[in-house]
Design a protein around this motif. Structure first.
Motif, PDB file in Angstrom:
ATOM      1  N   PRO A 106       0.833  -1.200   0.000  1.00 21.11           N
ATOM      2  CA  PRO A 106       0.000   0.000   0.000  1.00 21.11           C
ATOM      3  C   PRO A 106       0.875   1.260   0.000  1.00 21.11           C
ATOM      4  O   PRO A 106       1.845   1.359   0.752  1.00 21.11           O
ATOM      5  N   VAL A 107       0.531   2.216  -0.860  1.00 10.75           N
ATOM      6  CA  VAL A 107       1.239   3.494  -0.908  1.00 10.75           C
ATOM      7  C   VAL A 107       0.209   4.588  -0.619  1.00 10.75           C
ATOM      8  O   VAL A 107      -0.701   4.830  -1.415  1.00 10.75           O
ATOM      9  N   ARG A 108       0.344   5.229   0.533  1.00 18.64           N
ATOM     10  CA  ARG A 108      -0.601   6.272   0.954  1.00 18.64           C
ATOM     11  C   ARG A 108       0.116   7.622   0.886  1.00 18.64           C
ATOM     12  O   ARG A 108       1.208   7.788   1.425  1.00 18.64           O
ATOM     13  N   PHE A 109      -0.508   8.591   0.227  1.00 18.54           N
ATOM     14  CA  PHE A 109       0.118   9.902   0.081  1.00 18.54           C
ATOM     15  C   PHE A 109      -0.918  10.987   0.373  1.00 18.54           C
ATOM     16  O   PHE A 109      -2.133  10.774   0.249  1.00 18.54           O
ATOM     17  N   THR A 110      -0.434  12.142   0.796  1.00 16.97           N
ATOM     18  CA  THR A 110      -1.323  13.204   1.264  1.00 16.97           C
ATOM     19  C   THR A 110      -0.984  14.540   0.598  1.00 16.97           C
ATOM     20  O   THR A 110       0.122  14.749   0.084  1.00 16.97           O
ATOM     21  N   ALA A 111      -1.972  15.434   0.648  1.00 20.99           N
ATOM     22  CA  ALA A 111      -1.786  16.829   0.227  1.00 20.99           C
ATOM     23  C   ALA A 111      -2.614  17.695   1.161  1.00 20.99           C
ATOM     24  O   ALA A 111      -3.661  17.268   1.658  1.00 20.99           O
TER      25      ALA A 111
ATOM     26  N   GLU B  97      -7.979  23.131  -4.763  1.00 22.50           N
ATOM     27  CA  GLU B  97      -6.545  23.132  -5.033  1.00 22.50           C
ATOM     28  C   GLU B  97      -5.877  21.885  -4.451  1.00 22.50           C
ATOM     29  O   GLU B  97      -4.998  21.282  -5.086  1.00 22.50           O
ATOM     30  N   VAL B  98      -6.288  21.486  -3.261  1.00 25.07           N
ATOM     31  CA  VAL B  98      -5.732  20.281  -2.634  1.00 25.07           C
ATOM     32  C   VAL B  98      -6.109  19.048  -3.450  1.00 25.07           C
ATOM     33  O   VAL B  98      -5.286  18.144  -3.673  1.00 25.07           O
TER      34      VAL B  98
ATOM     35  N   ILE C 194      -3.637  16.229  -5.203  1.00 26.62           N
ATOM     36  CA  ILE C 194      -3.789  14.784  -5.014  1.00 26.62           C
ATOM     37  C   ILE C 194      -3.917  14.077  -6.366  1.00 26.62           C
ATOM     38  O   ILE C 194      -3.327  13.013  -6.598  1.00 26.62           O
ATOM     39  N   ASP C 195      -4.681  14.676  -7.283  1.00 27.00           N
ATOM     40  CA  ASP C 195      -4.835  14.077  -8.612  1.00 27.00           C
ATOM     41  C   ASP C 195      -3.496  14.009  -9.335  1.00 27.00           C
ATOM     42  O   ASP C 195      -3.192  13.011 -10.008  1.00 27.00           O
ATOM     43  N   ALA C 196      -2.699  15.072  -9.204  1.00 28.30           N
ATOM     44  CA  ALA C 196      -1.382  15.083  -9.844  1.00 28.30           C
ATOM     45  C   ALA C 196      -0.466  14.040  -9.212  1.00 28.30           C
ATOM     46  O   ALA C 196       0.287  13.344  -9.917  1.00 28.30           O
TER      47      ALA C 196
ATOM     48  N   ARG D 293      -6.272  23.814   6.525  1.00 29.33           N
ATOM     49  CA  ARG D 293      -7.650  23.423   6.801  1.00 29.33           C
ATOM     50  C   ARG D 293      -7.964  22.028   6.266  1.00 29.33           C
ATOM     51  O   ARG D 293      -8.558  21.212   6.965  1.00 29.33           O
ATOM     52  N   PHE D 294      -7.567  21.777   5.025  1.00 30.48           N
ATOM     53  CA  PHE D 294      -7.933  20.516   4.380  1.00 30.48           C
ATOM     54  C   PHE D 294      -6.734  19.575   4.280  1.00 30.48           C
ATOM     55  O   PHE D 294      -5.629  19.996   3.929  1.00 30.48           O
TER      56      PHE D 294
END
Length: 239
Positions: A60-65, A72-73, A77-79, A121-122
């Protein structure tokens, strides 16, 4: 052996080892013996162990923004998701080996005491899961994840892949036979040492199979090199 009607205390015989190489693993037999001469029985345990290699890997590869504006966030994430997919394709995984996990969205201001939060915030988190029988490739990929970090992908809570051995049924019959033979070796040695003859099996119990890390250190699921172990308990009559 002279028998009477009294119970003789349990006798523990250590060091009954039957060693043999079977396939890629080693058979280790260790007899643990309990005998009651009045009942003319001996109870022994036989051990079989085999070294195996995992045949399934789950990565599993979990990534955040993070940011103040949700759209914008989401764009970041899409990129990042596109970058992760491109990275996994370059690593040689077919499309059906990669699945998309759920998207997690956290609004810090909607939480209790959110007004006291000084961070963004997000927070959005996305997980991509690789599931493959190519265990060696996953090990290479794990060492190459820094390439994603260099592209700005923020990988979070990475604990490494999970390695699974799924072919237990393939080794089960031979290992049970090895453990049973090991138990008999211990019983025969006890009978010889006691000056009596070994009779037929009166009762036999197979213990559960255990899958351990090969060196029995750390979490078994994190290691592709594993050890399978089973113990059988057999009760023989003494003549």
């Amino acid at each position: 052996m002279k028998a009477d009607n009294r119970l003789v205390p349990a006798v523990a015989v250590a060091g009954l080892l039957a060693l043999g190489m079977v396939g890629g693993g080693a058979l280790i037999g260790q007899g643990v013996v309990n005998a009651r001469v009045g009942d003319r029985v001996v109870t022994v345990r036989g051990l079989s162990e085999r070294d195996v290699v995992a045949d399934l890997a789950i990565l599993p590869v979990r990534f955040t923004a993070t940011g103040e504006v949700l759209s914008e966030v989401q764009g970041r994430i899409d990129a990042d998701l596109a970058a992760v997919r491109q990275f996994l394709t370059a690593q040689g995984y077919p499309a059906d080996a990669v699945t998309l996990g759920r998207l997690e969205v956290t609004d810090m201001q909607s939480r209790e005491y959110g007004g006291q939060n000084n961070g963004p915030r997000f927070i959005l988190a996305q997980t991509v899961i690789v599931r493959t029988t190519d265990v060696a490739r996953v090990q290479t990929t794990t060492r190459s994840l820094n390439d994603l970090v260099r592209q700005g992908v923020v990988i979070q809570d990475f604990s490494g892949p999970t390695y699974v051995f799924t072919r237990l049924n393939d080794v089960r019959p031979e290992m049970i036979a090895e453990a049973t033979a090991s138990a008999r070796t211990g019983a025969e040695q006890f009978a010889r040492d006691s000056g009596t003859a070994l009779g037929p099996i009166r009762e036999a119990t197979q213990g559960s199979f255990q899958i351990l890390s090969r060196d029995e250190i750390g979490d078994e699921s994190q290691s592709p090199d594993k050890k399978v172990r089973v113990v059988t308990t057999v009760r023989y009559s003494l003549r």
